[in-house]
Design a protein around this motif. Structure first.
Motif, PDB file in Angstrom:
ATOM      1  N   TYR A   1       0.785  -1.137   0.156  1.00 39.17           N
ATOM      2  CA  TYR A   1       0.117   0.021   0.116  1.00 39.17           C
ATOM      3  C   TYR A   1       0.915   1.122   0.277  1.00 39.17           C
ATOM      4  CZ  TYR A   1      -3.142   3.808   1.300  1.00 39.17           C
ATOM      5  OH  TYR A   1      -4.142   4.889   1.517  1.00 39.17           O
TER       6      TYR A   1
ATOM      7  N   LYS B   1      -1.158   5.028  -8.827  1.00 42.29           N
ATOM      8  CA  LYS B   1      -2.356   5.386  -8.037  1.00 42.29           C
ATOM      9  C   LYS B   1      -3.422   5.591  -9.145  1.00 42.29           C
ATOM     10  CE  LYS B   1      -1.458   8.508  -4.821  1.00 42.29           C
ATOM     11  NZ  LYS B   1      -1.378   9.482  -4.376  1.00 42.29           N
TER      12      LYS B   1
ATOM     13  N   ALA C   1       0.893   3.833  -2.896  1.00 40.18           N
ATOM     14  CA  ALA C   1       0.385   5.385  -2.513  1.00 40.18           C
ATOM     15  C   ALA C   1       1.374   6.541  -2.933  1.00 40.18           C
ATOM     16  CB  ALA C   1      -0.016   5.395  -1.139  1.00 40.18           C
ATOM     17  N   SER C   2       2.824   5.934  -2.968  1.00 38.50           N
ATOM     18  CA  SER C   2       3.625   6.964  -3.190  1.00 38.50           C
ATOM     19  C   SER C   2       3.950   6.962  -4.505  1.00 38.50           C
ATOM     20  CB  SER C   2       4.846   6.693  -2.487  1.00 38.50           C
ATOM     21  OG  SER C   2       5.554   5.208  -2.912  1.00 38.50           O
TER      22      SER C   2
END
Length: 143
Positions: free
Chosen positions: A82, A92, A86-87
């Motif tokens: 995750y 994303k 997310a980074s």
């Protein structure tokens, strides 16, 4: 001709009654194969236990963690995955795009946007008589 077919039937029946010779490879009979399988299974269990011991020695954990190691490692892996997703903006965007495609493919009721409720069409009277009836209902409800 009938004698020939009768002889063929008898030969087929004789072949069917004979026990089939099984191809057991290097084993002389079924019992030898079964013994070899049991020995192999026992050896596999011993090696699996030894491998587990070596893994625990190389990765020391507390007893509580060792019993719950797979669940903890799965949670850790999920958290790391995750965080990585997310980074990364490209990942994303791709995940969101895939999600929106599946939502659009399974279209159901339209979404209400902007917080404005969907209204029903106004009830317009078609005649003066119907207008009087609606007015009477309105006055009764409000009194």
């Amino acid at each position: 001709m009938d004698n020939l077919t009768e002889e063929m039937r008898e030969a087929d029946l004789a072949d069917a009654e004979k026990p089939a010779k099984e191809d057991l490879g290097k084993f002389k009979d079924v019992q030898a194969l079964l013994n070899a399988y049991n020995n192999l299974e026992a050896e596999f269990t011993r090696r699996s236990q030894r491998l587990k011991e070596l893994e625990l020695q190389n990765n020391p954990q507390t007893p509580a963690k060792a019993a719950n190691g797979t669940a903890d490692s799965a949670k850790t892996a999920d958290a790391e995955l995750y965080g990585a997703a997310a980074s990364n903006a490209a990942v994303k965007d791709r995940i969101i795009g895939d999600y929106l495609k599946t939502v659009m493919q399974n279209k159901g009721a339209p979404f209400v946007t902007g917080g404005v409720p969907v209204s029903t069409p106004p009830n317009k009277p078609a005649s003066i008589k119907e207008a009087g009836r609606l007015a009477a209902e309105f006055l009764r409800k409000n009194n």
